[in-house]
Design a protein around this motif. Structure first.
Motif, PDB file in Angstrom:
ATOM      1  N   MET A 100       0.811  -1.213   0.000  1.00 29.62           N
ATOM      2  CA  MET A 100       0.000   0.000   0.000  1.00 29.62           C
ATOM      3  C   MET A 100       0.851   1.271   0.000  1.00 29.62           C
ATOM      4  O   MET A 100       0.404   2.329  -0.430  1.00 29.62           O
ATOM      5  CB  MET A 100      -0.953  -0.002   1.200  1.00 29.62           C
ATOM      6  CG  MET A 100      -2.062  -1.055   1.063  1.00 29.62           C
ATOM      7  SD  MET A 100      -2.997  -0.930  -0.488  1.00 29.62           S
ATOM      8  CE  MET A 100      -2.424  -2.369  -1.391  1.00 29.62           C
ATOM      9  N   VAL A 103       1.000   2.504  -3.452  1.00 32.31           N
ATOM     10  CA  VAL A 103      -0.334   2.365  -4.025  1.00 32.31           C
ATOM     11  C   VAL A 103      -0.489   3.153  -5.323  1.00 32.31           C
ATOM     12  O   VAL A 103      -1.260   2.766  -6.209  1.00 32.31           O
ATOM     13  CB  VAL A 103      -1.421   2.754  -2.997  1.00 32.31           C
ATOM     14  CG1 VAL A 103      -1.358   4.236  -2.654  1.00 32.31           C
ATOM     15  CG2 VAL A 103      -2.789   2.381  -3.466  1.00 32.31           C
ATOM     16  N   LEU A 165      -7.964   6.922   1.250  1.00 25.92           N
ATOM     17  CA  LEU A 165      -6.618   7.364   0.862  1.00 25.92           C
ATOM     18  C   LEU A 165      -6.051   6.461  -0.233  1.00 25.92           C
ATOM     19  O   LEU A 165      -5.375   6.912  -1.150  1.00 25.92           O
ATOM     20  CB  LEU A 165      -5.682   7.324   2.070  1.00 25.92           C
ATOM     21  CG  LEU A 165      -5.866   8.367   3.175  1.00 25.92           C
ATOM     22  CD1 LEU A 165      -4.830   8.153   4.266  1.00 25.92           C
ATOM     23  CD2 LEU A 165      -5.734   9.772   2.620  1.00 25.92           C
ATOM     24  N   LEU A 166      -6.353   5.170  -0.093  1.00 26.11           N
ATOM     25  CA  LEU A 166      -5.837   4.191  -1.056  1.00 26.11           C
ATOM     26  C   LEU A 166      -6.643   4.217  -2.350  1.00 26.11           C
ATOM     27  O   LEU A 166      -6.103   4.268  -3.451  1.00 26.11           O
ATOM     28  CB  LEU A 166      -5.863   2.785  -0.429  1.00 26.11           C
ATOM     29  CG  LEU A 166      -5.120   2.639   0.895  1.00 26.11           C
ATOM     30  CD1 LEU A 166      -5.305   1.239   1.461  1.00 26.11           C
ATOM     31  CD2 LEU A 166      -3.640   2.947   0.723  1.00 26.11           C
ATOM     32  N   ALA A 169      -5.917   7.177  -4.498  1.00 30.00           N
ATOM     33  CA  ALA A 169      -4.549   7.314  -4.995  1.00 30.00           C
ATOM     34  C   ALA A 169      -4.201   6.318  -6.074  1.00 30.00           C
ATOM     35  O   ALA A 169      -3.273   6.533  -6.851  1.00 30.00           O
ATOM     36  CB  ALA A 169      -3.565   7.172  -3.835  1.00 30.00           C
TER      37      ALA A 169
ATOM     38  N   LEU B  83       4.323  -5.867  -7.128  1.00 30.28           N
ATOM     39  CA  LEU B  83       3.308  -5.180  -6.321  1.00 30.28           C
ATOM     40  C   LEU B  83       1.892  -5.570  -6.723  1.00 30.28           C
ATOM     41  O   LEU B  83       0.957  -5.387  -5.940  1.00 30.28           O
ATOM     42  CB  LEU B  83       3.464  -3.662  -6.451  1.00 30.28           C
ATOM     43  CG  LEU B  83       4.710  -3.046  -5.844  1.00 30.28           C
ATOM     44  CD1 LEU B  83       4.731  -1.537  -6.130  1.00 30.28           C
ATOM     45  CD2 LEU B  83       4.787  -3.293  -4.348  1.00 30.28           C
ATOM     46  N   PRO B 139      -0.023   9.643  -0.645  1.00 26.36           N
ATOM     47  CA  PRO B 139      -1.113   8.957   0.055  1.00 26.36           C
ATOM     48  C   PRO B 139      -0.764   7.590   0.653  1.00 26.36           C
ATOM     49  O   PRO B 139      -1.149   7.298   1.779  1.00 26.36           O
ATOM     50  CB  PRO B 139      -2.192   8.800  -1.036  1.00 26.36           C
ATOM     51  CG  PRO B 139      -1.888   9.856  -2.024  1.00 26.36           C
ATOM     52  CD  PRO B 139      -0.418  10.089  -1.987  1.00 26.36           C
ATOM     53  N   GLY B 140      -0.037   6.774  -0.107  1.00 27.59           N
ATOM     54  CA  GLY B 140       0.278   5.443   0.398  1.00 27.59           C
ATOM     55  C   GLY B 140       1.112   5.504   1.660  1.00 27.59           C
ATOM     56  O   GLY B 140       0.879   4.772   2.631  1.00 27.59           O
ATOM     57  N   PHE B 143      -0.995   6.756   4.537  1.00 24.57           N
ATOM     58  CA  PHE B 143      -1.816   5.662   5.054  1.00 24.57           C
ATOM     59  C   PHE B 143      -1.001   4.791   6.015  1.00 24.57           C
ATOM     60  O   PHE B 143      -1.440   4.466   7.119  1.00 24.57           O
ATOM     61  CB  PHE B 143      -2.351   4.820   3.889  1.00 24.57           C
ATOM     62  CG  PHE B 143      -3.134   3.608   4.316  1.00 24.57           C
ATOM     63  CD1 PHE B 143      -2.509   2.373   4.444  1.00 24.57           C
ATOM     64  CD2 PHE B 143      -4.486   3.698   4.610  1.00 24.57           C
ATOM     65  CE1 PHE B 143      -3.220   1.253   4.843  1.00 24.57           C
ATOM     66  CE2 PHE B 143      -5.209   2.589   5.004  1.00 24.57           C
ATOM     67  CZ  PHE B 143      -4.568   1.355   5.117  1.00 24.57           C
TER      68      PHE B 143
END
Lengths: 180, 180
Positions: A100, A103, A165-166, A169, B83, B139-140, B143
Motif C-alpha cells: 500500500m 499504491v 486514501l488508497l 490514490a 506489487l 497517500p500510500g 496511510f
DNA sequence: GAACGATATATCGGATTGATATATCAATTC
DNA sequence: GAATTGATATATCAATCCGATATATCGTTC
C-alpha cells in the motif's frame, strides 16, 4: 525468542506433537508468534538431543504415528532461563502495508481487491480470537488474547476509516477510463 | 514481498545507497517492514546483476565511498509486477508478547522491568511517527504512517490498562517475600 | 477418479538474521 | 590522552528459518 524456546513454552502447557505445536502457533498464538514446520521439527530434534524434552511414539490407525513430546526438568530450567532474558525487538513484515505504500503504482481494481481481502482477513482473525473464552485462560494467555483483539480491532477500524486514501490514490486503469 | 522488491520500492522513491535503504526501513517503514544489511546488500547485488538497478560510486572524505543505486526501467516494470500480486500473510514475532504468555513462570521484578521497557518502546516509536508530517507524504505513505500510529497507540493503551494481569500473575521472588 | 483438506512426520534449497569486519571521523567517557 | 561510542558506509558469514515439497492414510467434494 527462537523456535526452540517457543516449543519448550508450548510444552510447558502440556505435552504435544510437532503438529499440535504448529496448530497452537496457527491459532491462539498466531498474532504474535509464527513458525514453520521447517523450523519446528528440527527444533524438536535438537531439544531431544539436548535432553530438554522426552518423546514417546503412539501408533495411529489411518494416520502417521504420533510423536508426543514432553518437557523434561532440564527443559523447564532452560525455558525459565530463556524467558528471564529481556525480550528483543518485535519482528514484523506486512506485505499488505508494504504494498500500500506504493499504491500510486497500482491499478485501482487491484487495490480495491487487496483492501477487501484485508478487511475479510481482519474479520476472520477477530472472529477466531473472539471465539476464545478469556475466563478459561491463565493470565498471561488472557493478556495476549486481549492484546490481539485490541490491535486487530485498531487495524481494522483504521483501514475502514482511511481506505479512501488508497482508493483515491490508485491508478485508474485505461479500460475503466473508457467505460466511465 | 522479499527484500529485493522492497529495495526496488524504496528506489522508486529516489536513488539511494544500501545504508539509506536500511535507514528508511529503520525509520518510517519500521512498523511494517524490517530487513538486515545481510539481506539488503546481497539483494542489491542481485538486482544489479539482473539489470533492475544501476549504480554509481561516489568517493567521500573520511567515510567509505558511496554506492548510489537507481531504479532502471526494467526494474520499474519488475516492481510493478511484484506489487500487483496479492499480498501474502503478515509475518510477526513479538518476543515481549511471547514471554508474557508464560508470565506465571517469571519473577515479578523481571516482569515489571520488561513491561516498563515495553511502555518506553511504545513512546519512542510513537514519538518517531508523530514527528513525521503526513501532509508532506504521498497517500500510500500517509496511510502507512496513520496505520502505525493507530496500532502502536492501541498496543500502548492496552498494556497500560491491562498490565495488572501481568503484575498479579508473576511469581513473587522469595527474597521479596521476606522483605514484605 | 482426481483434487482437496485434515492429521501426522520430515526434509531441502533459498532467504534472512544478527553478529562481525573494515574504514574514517567526531564526540563522549574514563 | 586513550578508550569507547556512535555515525556514515560497505560487505560477509554461520546459524536460523521459510515455503515448498514429500510421504502416508482417510474422508469429502467435484
Amino acid at each position: 525468542m527462537n523456535v526452540k524456546t517457543m516449543c519448550l513454552g508450548v510444552l510447558s502447557i502440556g505435552e504435544a506433537t510437532g503438529y499440535e505445536i504448529k496448530k497452537q502457533l496457527e491459532g491462539p498464538f498466531h498474532h504474535f508468534y509464527q513458525a514453520s514446520f521447517g523450523a519446528i521439527y528440527p527444533a524438536l530434534s535438537a531439544l531431544l538431543a539436548d535432553g530438554l524434552v522426552s518423546v514417546r511414539e503412539e501408533p495411529q490407525d489411518g494416520k502417521p504415528d504420533k510423536k508426543i513430546y514432553a518437557l523434561s526438568e532440564t527443559g523447564r530450567a532452560a525455558l525459565l532461563a530463556e524467558l528471564s532474558r529481556p525480550p528483543g525487538p518485535d519482528r514484523v513484515r506486512s506485505e499488505f502495508l508494504a504494498q500500500m505504500v506504493f499504491v500510486e503504482l497500482l491499478a485501482d481494481d487491484l487495490v480495491a481487491d487487496f483492501v477487501a481481502t484485508r478487511l475479510e482477513h481482519y474479520e476472520t482473525q477477530l472472529a477466531g480470537l473472539r471465539g476464545i473464552d478469556p475466563d478459561r485462560l491463565p493470565p498471561g494467555r488472557r493478556f495476549a488474547l486481549g492484546y490481539g483483539l485490541a490491535v486487530y480491532e485498531a487495524g481494522n477500524a483504521y483501514l475502514r476509516a482511511n481506505r479512501h486514501l488508497l482508493d483515491d490514490a490508485a491508478r485508474t486503469a485505461p479500460a475503466r477510463d473508457a467505460a466511465d
